[in-house]
Design a protein around this motif. Structure first.
Motif, PDB file in Angstrom:
ATOM      1  N   ALA A   6      53.147  37.559  30.449  1.00  0.00           N
ATOM      2  CA  ALA A   6      53.455  37.528  31.880  1.00  0.00           C
ATOM      3  C   ALA A   6      52.361  36.742  32.588  1.00  0.00           C
ATOM      4  N   SER A   7      52.620  36.417  33.851  1.00  0.00           N
ATOM      5  CA  SER A   7      51.607  35.830  34.727  1.00  0.00           C
ATOM      6  C   SER A   7      51.431  36.786  35.892  1.00  0.00           C
ATOM      7  N   ALA A   8      50.322  36.660  36.613  1.00  0.00           N
ATOM      8  CA  ALA A   8      50.089  37.531  37.762  1.00  0.00           C
ATOM      9  C   ALA A   8      49.217  36.823  38.783  1.00  0.00           C
ATOM     10  N   VAL A   9      49.507  37.098  40.056  1.00  0.00           N
ATOM     11  CA  VAL A   9      48.693  36.596  41.161  1.00  0.00           C
ATOM     12  C   VAL A   9      48.368  37.761  42.084  1.00  0.00           C
ATOM     13  N   LEU A  10      47.264  37.638  42.780  1.00  0.00           N
ATOM     14  CA  LEU A  10      46.864  38.616  43.779  1.00  0.00           C
ATOM     15  C   LEU A  10      47.202  38.063  45.150  1.00  0.00           C
ATOM     16  N   VAL A  11      48.039  38.789  45.899  1.00  0.00           N
ATOM     17  CA  VAL A  11      48.409  38.406  47.261  1.00  0.00           C
ATOM     18  C   VAL A  11      47.891  39.520  48.166  1.00  0.00           C
ATOM     19  N   GLY A  12      46.904  39.198  48.995  1.00  0.00           N
ATOM     20  CA  GLY A  12      46.281  40.236  49.801  1.00  0.00           C
ATOM     21  C   GLY A  12      45.556  41.211  48.903  1.00  0.00           C
ATOM     22  N   ASP A  13      46.005  42.482  48.901  1.00  0.00           N
ATOM     23  CA  ASP A  13      45.331  43.488  48.069  1.00  0.00           C
ATOM     24  C   ASP A  13      46.197  44.006  46.927  1.00  0.00           C
ATOM     25  N   ARG A  14      47.347  43.361  46.681  1.00  0.00           N
ATOM     26  CA  ARG A  14      48.246  43.783  45.604  1.00  0.00           C
ATOM     27  C   ARG A  14      48.645  42.615  44.721  1.00  0.00           C
ATOM     28  N   ALA A  15      48.877  42.922  43.449  1.00  0.00           N
ATOM     29  CA  ALA A  15      49.270  41.884  42.494  1.00  0.00           C
ATOM     30  C   ALA A  15      50.784  41.786  42.387  1.00  0.00           C
ATOM     31  N   ARG A  28      54.883  28.260  37.008  1.00  0.00           N
ATOM     32  CA  ARG A  28      55.304  27.530  38.203  1.00  0.00           C
ATOM     33  C   ARG A  28      55.349  28.434  39.418  1.00  0.00           C
ATOM     34  N   LEU A  29      55.941  29.624  39.258  1.00  0.00           N
ATOM     35  CA  LEU A  29      56.005  30.565  40.372  1.00  0.00           C
ATOM     36  C   LEU A  29      54.601  31.011  40.768  1.00  0.00           C
ATOM     37  N   ALA A  30      53.742  31.283  39.798  1.00  0.00           N
ATOM     38  CA  ALA A  30      52.367  31.688  40.116  1.00  0.00           C
ATOM     39  C   ALA A  30      51.672  30.608  40.943  1.00  0.00           C
ATOM     40  N   PHE A  31      51.790  29.354  40.532  1.00  0.00           N
ATOM     41  CA  PHE A  31      51.135  28.276  41.275  1.00  0.00           C
ATOM     42  C   PHE A  31      51.798  28.052  42.633  1.00  0.00           C
ATOM     43  N   ASP A  32      53.126  28.154  42.698  1.00  0.00           N
ATOM     44  CA  ASP A  32      53.819  28.037  43.990  1.00  0.00           C
ATOM     45  C   ASP A  32      53.348  29.119  44.961  1.00  0.00           C
ATOM     46  N   LEU A  33      53.119  30.330  44.470  1.00  0.00           N
ATOM     47  CA  LEU A  33      52.622  31.401  45.330  1.00  0.00           C
ATOM     48  C   LEU A  33      51.193  31.123  45.795  1.00  0.00           C
ATOM     49  N   ILE A  34      50.370  30.567  44.910  1.00  0.00           N
ATOM     50  CA  ILE A  34      49.004  30.179  45.307  1.00  0.00           C
ATOM     51  C   ILE A  34      49.083  29.140  46.423  1.00  0.00           C
ATOM     52  N   LEU A  35      49.970  28.155  46.281  1.00  0.00           N
ATOM     53  CA  LEU A  35      50.138  27.133  47.324  1.00  0.00           C
ATOM     54  C   LEU A  35      50.674  27.748  48.616  1.00  0.00           C
ATOM     55  N   ALA A  36      51.608  28.701  48.522  1.00  0.00           N
ATOM     56  CA  ALA A  36      52.133  29.371  49.708  1.00  0.00           C
ATOM     57  C   ALA A  36      51.020  30.135  50.428  1.00  0.00           C
ATOM     58  N   GLY A  37      50.107  30.706  49.666  1.00  0.00           N
ATOM     59  CA  GLY A  37      48.962  31.384  50.265  1.00  0.00           C
ATOM     60  C   GLY A  37      48.036  30.407  50.964  1.00  0.00           C
ATOM     61  N   ARG A  38      47.818  29.256  50.354  1.00  0.00           N
ATOM     62  CA  ARG A  38      46.949  28.240  50.969  1.00  0.00           C
ATOM     63  C   ARG A  38      47.556  27.678  52.249  1.00  0.00           C
ATOM     64  N   SER A  39      48.887  27.616  52.313  1.00  0.00           N
ATOM     65  CA  SER A  39      49.552  27.058  53.500  1.00  0.00           C
ATOM     66  C   SER A  39      49.758  28.093  54.595  1.00  0.00           C
ATOM     67  N   GLY A  40      49.456  29.349  54.320  1.00  0.00           N
ATOM     68  CA  GLY A  40      49.597  30.394  55.324  1.00  0.00           C
ATOM     69  C   GLY A  40      50.963  31.054  55.366  1.00  0.00           C
ATOM     70  N   GLN A  41      51.868  30.696  54.454  1.00  0.00           N
ATOM     71  CA  GLN A  41      53.186  31.348  54.427  1.00  0.00           C
ATOM     72  C   GLN A  41      53.071  32.825  54.065  1.00  0.00           C
ATOM     73  N   ILE A  42      52.112  33.132  53.198  1.00  0.00           N
ATOM     74  CA  ILE A  42      51.825  34.505  52.778  1.00  0.00           C
ATOM     75  C   ILE A  42      50.306  34.674  52.826  1.00  0.00           C
ATOM     76  N   GLY A  43      49.838  35.865  52.566  1.00  0.00           N
ATOM     77  CA  GLY A  43      48.403  36.117  52.563  1.00  0.00           C
ATOM     78  C   GLY A  43      47.680  35.322  51.495  1.00  0.00           C
ATOM     79  N   LYS A  44      46.358  35.337  51.575  1.00  0.00           N
ATOM     80  CA  LYS A  44      45.547  34.630  50.582  1.00  0.00           C
ATOM     81  C   LYS A  44      45.982  35.045  49.182  1.00  0.00           C
ATOM     82  N   THR A  45      46.188  34.053  48.347  1.00  0.00           N
ATOM     83  CA  THR A  45      46.709  34.291  47.002  1.00  0.00           C
ATOM     84  C   THR A  45      45.806  33.636  45.974  1.00  0.00           C
ATOM     85  N   VAL A  46      45.489  34.381  44.922  1.00  0.00           N
ATOM     86  CA  VAL A  46      44.628  33.865  43.858  1.00  0.00           C
ATOM     87  C   VAL A  46      45.214  34.289  42.501  1.00  0.00           C
TER      88      VAL A  46
END
Length: 147
Positions: A6-15, A28-46
């Motif tokens: 599996a892959s996992a990202v941290l968005v705000g305080d939850r994975a 791809r989804l993990a990296f897309d979520l990281i980019l969405a976090g960088r653009s402000g669509q969602i919380g900071k994502t790592v």
């Protein structure tokens, strides 16, 4: 602690734990979520981990961490394996299942839950060939309507 594919990202305080067979788009989804976090669509994502992660049931919930040899590495189609910032661990708040056979336009309530290591979690089943990013962003940024 057990290792899962599996892959996992941290968005705000939850994975967000992203599951699926090889080639279904977990990285791809993990990296897309990281980019969405960088653009402000969602919380900071790592990134937490890509391709293989460790999960453990704890009193706080299901904790996910990167598999040691892959920590800080993510595959980006067209570039190969790249290094990026990563979180050491986080409590899982959502499971996304890619190419889920039970994905429906209007999913049944039972399809929106899953149990991992004895811990029940919210789940998004995504159909094969369907773009998961808008659904995950919607799940993170909109409220459920009660009937």
């Amino acid at each position: 602690m057990s290792s899962i594919h599996a892959s996992a990202v941290l968005v705000g305080d939850r994975a967000i734990l992203i599951r699926g067979r090889s080639g279904t788009g977990k990285s791809r989804l993990a990296f897309d979520l990281i980019l969405a976090g960088r653009s402000g669509q969602i919380g900071k994502t790592v990134l937490i981990g890509d391709d293989r992660v460790e999960v453990a049931a704890t009193p706080q919930g299901l904790v996910v961490s990167p598999a040691e040899p892959l920590a800080g590495l993510i595959e980006i189609r067209g570039l190969g394996v790249r290094r990026c910032d990563f979180a050491a661990q986080a409590v899982v708040g959502l499971v996304v299942d890619l190419s889920a056979p039970d994905a429906e336009r209007l999913p049944q309530p039972a399809a929106l839950r899953t149990t991992i290591a004895g811990i029940e979690l919210p789940r998004l089943p995504i159909a094969a060939g369907f773009d998961a990013l808008p659904v995950v962003v919607a799940a993170l940024t909109t409220a459920e309507v009660s009937a």
